[in-house]
Scaffold this active site. Structure first.
Site, PDB file in Angstrom:
ATOM      1  CG  HIS A 102       4.007  22.130 -13.376  1.00  9.91           C
ATOM      2  ND1 HIS A 102       3.754  23.250 -14.147  1.00  9.91           N
ATOM      3  CD2 HIS A 102       3.375  21.102 -14.008  1.00  9.91           C
ATOM      4  CE1 HIS A 102       3.004  22.905 -15.189  1.00  9.91           C
ATOM      5  NE2 HIS A 102       2.765  21.606 -15.133  1.00  9.91           N
ATOM      6  CG  ASP A 125       3.661  27.081 -16.103  1.00 10.40           C
ATOM      7  OD1 ASP A 125       3.916  28.091 -15.437  1.00 10.40           O
ATOM      8  OD2 ASP A 125       4.010  25.936 -15.787  1.00 10.40           O
ATOM      9  CG  HIS A 127       7.247  29.749 -14.492  1.00  9.26           C
ATOM     10  ND1 HIS A 127       6.165  29.710 -13.634  1.00  9.26           N
ATOM     11  CD2 HIS A 127       8.041  30.757 -14.058  1.00  9.26           C
ATOM     12  CE1 HIS A 127       6.301  30.653 -12.705  1.00  9.26           C
ATOM     13  NE2 HIS A 127       7.422  31.315 -12.936  1.00  9.26           N
ATOM     14  CG  ASP A 129       7.559  24.570 -15.362  1.00  6.93           C
ATOM     15  OD1 ASP A 129       8.170  25.496 -14.794  1.00  6.93           O
ATOM     16  OD2 ASP A 129       6.362  24.331 -15.137  1.00  6.93           O
ATOM     17  CG  ASP A 229       2.064  26.517 -12.865  1.00 11.89           C
ATOM     18  OD1 ASP A 229       1.488  27.169 -11.982  1.00 11.89           O
ATOM     19  OD2 ASP A 229       3.301  26.281 -12.860  1.00 11.89           O
ATOM     20  CG  ASP A 231       2.788  29.816 -12.263  1.00 14.81           C
ATOM     21  OD1 ASP A 231       2.644  29.671 -13.484  1.00 14.81           O
ATOM     22  OD2 ASP A 231       3.748  29.311 -11.634  1.00 14.81           O
TER      23      ASP A 231
HETATM   24  N1  LIG Z   1       6.170  25.105 -12.061  1.00 16.39           N
HETATM   25  C1  LIG Z   1       6.657  26.280 -11.712  1.00 16.39           C
HETATM   26  N2  LIG Z   1       5.940  27.113 -11.014  1.00 16.39           N
HETATM   27  N3  LIG Z   1       7.904  26.563 -12.104  1.00 16.39           N
HETATM   28  C2  LIG Z   1       8.606  27.766 -11.760  1.00 16.39           C
HETATM   29  C3  LIG Z   1      10.001  27.736 -12.287  1.00 16.39           C
HETATM   30  C4  LIG Z   1      10.751  29.021 -12.026  1.00 16.39           C
HETATM   31  C5  LIG Z   1      12.150  29.083 -12.608  1.00 16.39           C
HETATM   32  N4  LIG Z   1      12.114  29.092 -14.044  1.00 16.39           N
HETATM   33  C6  LIG Z   1      12.999  27.929 -12.102  1.00 16.39           C
HETATM   34  O1  LIG Z   1      13.352  27.069 -12.876  1.00 16.39           O
HETATM   35  O2  LIG Z   1      13.307  27.869 -10.941  1.00 16.39           O
HETATM   36 MN   LIG Z   2       4.783  25.191 -14.042  1.00 15.14          MN
HETATM   37 MN   LIG Z   3       4.534  28.277 -13.371  1.00 16.99          MN
END
Ligand SMILES: NC(=[NH2+])NCCC[C@H](N)C(=O)O
Ligand SMILES: [Mn+2]
Ligand SMILES: [Mn+2]
Length: 303
Positions: A102, A125, A127, A129, A229, A231
């Site tokens: 991402h 998502d 998250h 991000d 994303d 996920d």
């Molecule tokens: N694009 C993603 N899958 N991001 C996951 C981030 C997970 C966590 N919040 C981090 O900053 O490390």
């Molecule tokens: Mn993401």
């Molecule tokens: Mn994510």
């Protein structure tokens, strides 16, 4: 006929797991082009971008700048991606960016944003991000692209390709959230970002949530970028991804969400990211990514 550019963002520098750079080809092999051309689009596959830095299989995760993993690789990759996305929009095509981790959203938003006065973003998502190097628990830049695009973080990330802020926090909607770090929660509160957690989605239903997202952005933005994303979906649906979080959206909810966005006629660009075929089960995650894209571009279930 509406022209659609497929841009393979073959990068894995934003996180430590190898294989997410193979995501664009996994999505292609799952039948993306045919699926979208059958829906009536003129498909132009621009191939893969990987930047000037090679993946270092033995030592993939280098903290170059304090708490920023593979910093130079991420920046270089995103400069290339921003240019390609910018050219697509200049040509009047819809850029569909396949990831890749991402962190590529730094480049896609940098290439897109100069074409709009007020770009809206839907971040679908698990998250947010929304970390910067100070709040990030991991140093992984794929956890930072939305913050960087909103003007928070290392100045070389914030000013990538074009100087300054790419997206205003008031033009951002977060959907599917269930794993937010403390610094991200604070940023969301301080900036009053419209946020739908999984609890909100369970309470209101995905249809109402997406309709609210569209009506919130519709009048104040002149284009909406969807950054999706995989996920966001539950790991039962999309196991082939690097940072899975339980308790996510189903495929059918996501199909409905995409259908609502299709009907809104407001989506002007898309990232489809974090497909890692090395973590997948028989390319199932890439197949779902194709199905998701198909619904954004107008596929309707019929019997
Ligand atoms: N694009 C993603 N899958 N991001 C996951 C981030 C997970 C966590 N919040 C981090 O900053 O490390
Ligand atoms: Mn993401
Ligand atoms: Mn994510």
């Amino acid at each position: 006929m509406k022209k659609l550019d497929i841009i393979g963002a073959s990068t894995s520098f934003g996180q430590p797991k190898l294989g997410v750079d193979l995501g664009p080809d996994a999505i292609r092999y799952a039948g993306l082009s045919k699926t979208l051309s059958d829906l009536g689009y003129d498909i132009n596959d621009k191939g893969n971008i990987s930047g000037d830095f090679k993946v270092d299989v033995a030592g993939h995760s280098k903290k170059e700048e304090s708490n920023l993993l593979n910093f130079e690789g991420v920046l270089n990759f995103n400069e290339h991606l921003a240019k390609s996305v910018d050219e697509s929009i200049t040509a009047g095509h819809f850029p569909l960016v396949l990831g890749g981790d991402h962190s590529l959203a730094i480049g896609s938003l940098a290439g897109i944003s100069s074409h709009y006065e007020n770009l809206g973003v839907i971040w679908y998502d698990a998250h947010g991000d929304l970390n910067d190097s100070h709040t990030s628990p991991s140093g992984n830049i794929h956890g930072m692209p939305l913050a960087a695009s909103c003007g928070v973080g290392h100045e070389r990330m914030v000013n990538l390709y074009n100087d300054g802020v790419k997206v205003k926090p008031e033009n951002v909607v977060l959907v599917g959230m269930r794993d937010l770090d403390e610094g991200e929660k604070k940023y969301i509160k301080d900036n009053n970002i419209l946020t739908f957690t999984m609890v909100d989605i369970r309470e209101k239903g995905i249809k109402a949530v997406m309709e609210e997202a569209v009506s919130y952005l519709k009048d104040k933005t002149d284009g909406i970028h969807l950054s999706l994303d995989v996920d966001a979906l539950d790991p039962v649906e999309t196991p082939g991804t690097g940072t899975p979080v339980d308790g996510g959206l189903s495929l059918s909810e996501t199909q409905l969400a995409m259908r609502i966005l299709n009907k809104s006629e407001r989506i002007t660009s898309m990232d489809l990211v974090e497909v890692n075929p090395l973590l997948d089960e028989k390319n199932k995650t890439a197949e779902k990514a194709v199905e998701i894209a198909a619904h954004l571009f107008g596929k309707v279930q019929r019997y």
